[in-house]
Design a protein around this motif. Structure first.
Motif, PDB file in Angstrom:
ATOM      1  N   LEU A  69     -42.457  47.666  19.321  1.00 26.03           N
ATOM      2  CA  LEU A  69     -42.161  46.224  19.421  1.00 26.03           C
ATOM      3  C   LEU A  69     -41.887  45.570  20.704  1.00 26.03           C
ATOM      4  O   LEU A  69     -42.458  44.631  21.120  1.00 26.03           O
ATOM      5  N   ALA A  70     -41.167  46.484  21.435  1.00 27.74           N
ATOM      6  CA  ALA A  70     -40.986  45.903  22.866  1.00 27.74           C
ATOM      7  C   ALA A  70     -42.341  45.598  23.664  1.00 27.74           C
ATOM      8  O   ALA A  70     -42.541  44.771  24.422  1.00 27.74           O
ATOM      9  N   ARG A  71     -43.110  46.909  23.336  1.00 29.19           N
ATOM     10  CA  ARG A  71     -44.218  46.827  24.274  1.00 29.19           C
ATOM     11  C   ARG A  71     -45.147  45.630  23.818  1.00 29.19           C
ATOM     12  O   ARG A  71     -45.853  45.080  24.624  1.00 29.19           O
ATOM     13  N   TRP A  72     -45.313  45.585  22.632  1.00 26.91           N
ATOM     14  CA  TRP A  72     -46.185  44.384  22.129  1.00 26.91           C
ATOM     15  C   TRP A  72     -45.478  43.083  22.351  1.00 26.91           C
ATOM     16  O   TRP A  72     -46.496  42.269  22.681  1.00 26.91           O
ATOM     17  N   MET A  73     -44.253  42.959  22.212  1.00 31.76           N
ATOM     18  CA  MET A  73     -44.015  41.598  22.771  1.00 31.76           C
ATOM     19  C   MET A  73     -44.120  41.289  24.266  1.00 31.76           C
ATOM     20  O   MET A  73     -44.292  40.439  24.751  1.00 31.76           O
ATOM     21  N   LEU A  89     -41.925  33.826  15.525  1.00 28.63           N
ATOM     22  CA  LEU A  89     -42.241  35.033  15.379  1.00 28.63           C
ATOM     23  C   LEU A  89     -42.828  35.799  14.034  1.00 28.63           C
ATOM     24  O   LEU A  89     -43.771  36.593  14.049  1.00 28.63           O
ATOM     25  N   THR A  90     -42.039  35.475  13.035  1.00 26.54           N
ATOM     26  CA  THR A  90     -42.237  36.052  11.896  1.00 26.54           C
ATOM     27  C   THR A  90     -43.756  35.856  11.151  1.00 26.54           C
ATOM     28  O   THR A  90     -44.407  37.057  10.821  1.00 26.54           O
ATOM     29  N   PRO A  91     -44.677  34.736  11.277  1.00 27.10           N
ATOM     30  CA  PRO A  91     -45.776  35.149  10.935  1.00 27.10           C
ATOM     31  C   PRO A  91     -46.909  35.972  11.853  1.00 27.10           C
ATOM     32  O   PRO A  91     -47.797  36.228  11.372  1.00 27.10           O
ATOM     33  N   PHE A  96     -48.713  42.425  14.605  1.00 24.57           N
ATOM     34  CA  PHE A  96     -48.053  43.739  15.279  1.00 24.57           C
ATOM     35  C   PHE A  96     -48.467  44.689  14.130  1.00 24.57           C
ATOM     36  O   PHE A  96     -48.290  45.827  14.698  1.00 24.57           O
ATOM     37  N   ALA A  97     -48.225  44.528  12.887  1.00 21.34           N
ATOM     38  CA  ALA A  97     -48.487  45.543  11.962  1.00 21.34           C
ATOM     39  C   ALA A  97     -49.901  46.169  12.320  1.00 21.34           C
ATOM     40  O   ALA A  97     -50.160  47.119  12.157  1.00 21.34           O
ATOM     41  N   GLN A  98     -50.809  45.204  12.404  1.00 26.33           N
ATOM     42  CA  GLN A  98     -52.361  45.698  12.637  1.00 26.33           C
ATOM     43  C   GLN A  98     -52.455  46.297  13.684  1.00 26.33           C
ATOM     44  O   GLN A  98     -53.279  47.478  13.800  1.00 26.33           O
ATOM     45  N   ASP A  99     -51.965  45.910  14.800  1.00 23.64           N
ATOM     46  CA  ASP A  99     -51.870  46.740  16.001  1.00 23.64           C
ATOM     47  C   ASP A  99     -51.248  48.112  15.952  1.00 23.64           C
ATOM     48  O   ASP A  99     -51.891  49.026  16.548  1.00 23.64           O
ATOM     49  N   GLN A 100     -50.188  48.178  15.293  1.00 26.66           N
ATOM     50  CA  GLN A 100     -49.698  49.590  15.296  1.00 26.66           C
ATOM     51  C   GLN A 100     -50.417  50.504  14.300  1.00 26.66           C
ATOM     52  O   GLN A 100     -50.468  51.684  14.659  1.00 26.66           O
ATOM     53  N   ALA A 101     -50.988  50.026  13.325  1.00 20.80           N
ATOM     54  CA  ALA A 101     -51.857  50.439  12.639  1.00 20.80           C
ATOM     55  C   ALA A 101     -53.126  51.130  13.175  1.00 20.80           C
ATOM     56  O   ALA A 101     -53.536  52.397  13.035  1.00 20.80           O
ATOM     57  N   GLN A 102     -53.632  50.148  14.012  1.00 18.16           N
ATOM     58  CA  GLN A 102     -54.658  50.655  14.953  1.00 18.16           C
ATOM     59  C   GLN A 102     -54.569  51.673  15.788  1.00 18.16           C
ATOM     60  O   GLN A 102     -55.412  52.688  15.847  1.00 18.16           O
ATOM     61  N   LEU A 103     -53.398  51.437  16.512  1.00 16.95           N
ATOM     62  CA  LEU A 103     -53.045  52.689  17.584  1.00 16.95           C
ATOM     63  C   LEU A 103     -52.662  53.936  16.784  1.00 16.95           C
ATOM     64  O   LEU A 103     -53.036  55.150  17.049  1.00 16.95           O
ATOM     65  N   LEU A 104     -51.930  53.962  15.749  1.00 16.31           N
ATOM     66  CA  LEU A 104     -51.697  55.114  14.945  1.00 16.31           C
ATOM     67  C   LEU A 104     -53.106  55.770  14.529  1.00 16.31           C
ATOM     68  O   LEU A 104     -53.457  56.789  14.364  1.00 16.31           O
ATOM     69  N   LEU A 121     -44.337  61.638  13.783  1.00 14.33           N
ATOM     70  CA  LEU A 121     -44.136  60.352  13.903  1.00 14.33           C
ATOM     71  C   LEU A 121     -42.683  59.989  13.976  1.00 14.33           C
ATOM     72  O   LEU A 121     -41.945  60.381  13.032  1.00 14.33           O
ATOM     73  N   TYR A 122     -42.233  59.658  15.043  1.00 13.79           N
ATOM     74  CA  TYR A 122     -40.636  59.208  15.208  1.00 13.79           C
ATOM     75  C   TYR A 122     -40.425  57.972  16.112  1.00 13.79           C
ATOM     76  O   TYR A 122     -41.225  57.327  16.306  1.00 13.79           O
ATOM     77  N   GLY A 123     -39.189  57.498  15.615  1.00 10.75           N
ATOM     78  CA  GLY A 123     -38.590  56.285  16.174  1.00 10.75           C
ATOM     79  C   GLY A 123     -38.871  55.146  15.226  1.00 10.75           C
ATOM     80  O   GLY A 123     -38.975  53.874  15.633  1.00 10.75           O
ATOM     81  N   ILE A 124     -39.326  55.349  13.975  1.00  9.13           N
ATOM     82  CA  ILE A 124     -39.764  54.536  12.882  1.00  9.13           C
ATOM     83  C   ILE A 124     -38.556  53.235  12.618  1.00  9.13           C
ATOM     84  O   ILE A 124     -38.890  52.165  12.304  1.00  9.13           O
ATOM     85  N   ALA A 125     -37.414  53.771  12.774  1.00  9.76           N
ATOM     86  CA  ALA A 125     -36.274  52.812  12.470  1.00  9.76           C
ATOM     87  C   ALA A 125     -36.327  51.724  13.413  1.00  9.76           C
ATOM     88  O   ALA A 125     -35.750  50.456  13.030  1.00  9.76           O
ATOM     89  N   SER A 126     -36.982  51.856  14.761  1.00 12.92           N
ATOM     90  CA  SER A 126     -36.961  50.782  15.572  1.00 12.92           C
ATOM     91  C   SER A 126     -37.915  49.508  15.016  1.00 12.92           C
ATOM     92  O   SER A 126     -38.008  48.590  15.673  1.00 12.92           O
ATOM     93  N   LEU A 127     -38.763  49.903  14.092  1.00  9.00           N
ATOM     94  CA  LEU A 127     -39.560  48.921  13.305  1.00  9.00           C
ATOM     95  C   LEU A 127     -39.005  48.128  12.432  1.00  9.00           C
ATOM     96  O   LEU A 127     -39.474  47.109  11.646  1.00  9.00           O
ATOM     97  N   TYR A 128     -37.796  48.630  12.009  1.00  5.87           N
ATOM     98  CA  TYR A 128     -37.073  47.898  10.628  1.00  5.87           C
ATOM     99  C   TYR A 128     -37.112  46.409  11.059  1.00  5.87           C
ATOM    100  O   TYR A 128     -36.547  45.894  12.078  1.00  5.87           O
ATOM    101  N   GLY A 129     -37.527  45.541   9.838  1.00  2.00           N
ATOM    102  CA  GLY A 129     -37.418  44.075  10.088  1.00  2.00           C
ATOM    103  C   GLY A 129     -38.674  43.789  10.604  1.00  2.00           C
ATOM    104  O   GLY A 129     -38.984  42.328  10.441  1.00  2.00           O
ATOM    105  N   ALA A 130     -39.373  44.387  11.178  1.00  2.00           N
ATOM    106  CA  ALA A 130     -40.699  43.996  11.965  1.00  2.00           C
ATOM    107  C   ALA A 130     -41.996  44.452  11.105  1.00  2.00           C
ATOM    108  O   ALA A 130     -43.009  44.046  11.040  1.00  2.00           O
ATOM    109  N   LEU A 131     -41.832  45.752  10.618  1.00  2.00           N
ATOM    110  CA  LEU A 131     -42.790  46.391   9.978  1.00  2.00           C
ATOM    111  C   LEU A 131     -42.463  47.550   9.130  1.00  2.00           C
ATOM    112  O   LEU A 131     -41.545  48.415   9.430  1.00  2.00           O
ATOM    113  N   SER A 132     -42.619  47.548   7.726  1.00  2.00           N
ATOM    114  CA  SER A 132     -42.309  48.470   6.923  1.00  2.00           C
ATOM    115  C   SER A 132     -42.884  49.813   7.170  1.00  2.00           C
ATOM    116  O   SER A 132     -44.378  49.825   7.306  1.00  2.00           O
ATOM    117  N   THR A 133     -42.285  50.899   7.218  1.00  2.00           N
ATOM    118  CA  THR A 133     -42.980  52.331   6.926  1.00  2.00           C
ATOM    119  C   THR A 133     -44.078  52.288   6.085  1.00  2.00           C
ATOM    120  O   THR A 133     -45.103  52.923   6.362  1.00  2.00           O
TER     121      THR A 133
END
Length: 179
Positions: A69-73, A89-91, A96-104, A121-133
């Motif tokens: 999320l920090a990199r994306w921002m 930011l919410t909409p 962000f979700a599309q970008d992360q899915a594309q990268l993964l 895959l680790y560090g998923i807790a840092s996505l909480y509130g921005a993208l669901s696992t």
């Protein structure tokens, strides 16, 4: 022996089982479930999982989402506006979700992450509130060639996973790796 080492040993025992080739990607997803307070311990012991993978003759491909999320921002032209007025930011989080899915997906479809690989895959807790696992994993399930190993700080009860022990939880077809 600590919880994380117990999980690494349990994981290693699962690696010895024949990997199914004719099941969906969501069924080739494994969740290493541990208490959220053990996050640092898990990161300190990630090499135990990597070594277990290599001993089983498989390739280890780590993917760290901690700073996603920090990199994306940082790359977003609107970042200053989002900080000034966060409701804007919410909409944008769909992008962000599309970008992360594309990268993964790029990692999962790479030669490095073939049928005899474990993409960890680790560090998923840092996505909480921005993208669901579940949203992220559902969007890439068809690209999983080997095993997708998700380091999951939370709980597993009644076939439901709860991220950080606070999320609503969802029923996922993943294999739980629990101590």
């Amino acid at each position: 022996m600590g919880r994380i080492l117990d999980l690494a040993r349990r994981y290693e025992s699962l690696l010895g089982v024949q990997w199914p080739r004719d099941v969906s990607g969501s069924e080739r997803t494994w969740f290493v479930v541990y208490p959220p307070q053990d996050e640092r311990r898990l990161r300190f012991r990630l090499d135990e999982f990597a070594l277990a993978t290599q001993r089983a003759g498989k390739r280890w491909v780590p993917v760290d989402l901690t700073a996603a999320l920090a990199r994306w921002m940082a790359e977003n032209d609107m970042a200053e506006e989002y900080f000034a007025e966060p409701e804007f930011l919410t909409p944008e989080l769909d992008y962000f979700a599309q970008d992360q899915a594309q990268l993964l997906r790029q990692v999962l479809e790479s030669e490095e992450a073939g049928p005899d690989s474990v993409v960890a895959l680790y560090g998923i807790a840092s996505l909480y509130g921005a993208l669901s696992t579940s949203q992220l994993l559902d969007s890439v399930a068809d690209a999983i060639q080997g095993i997708l190993l998700v380091m999951f700080p939370g709980t597993y009860e009644g076939n439901r996973y709860h991220l950080l022990e606070i999320s609503e939880g969802w029923n996922y077809r993943a294999v739980p790796v629990i101590a």
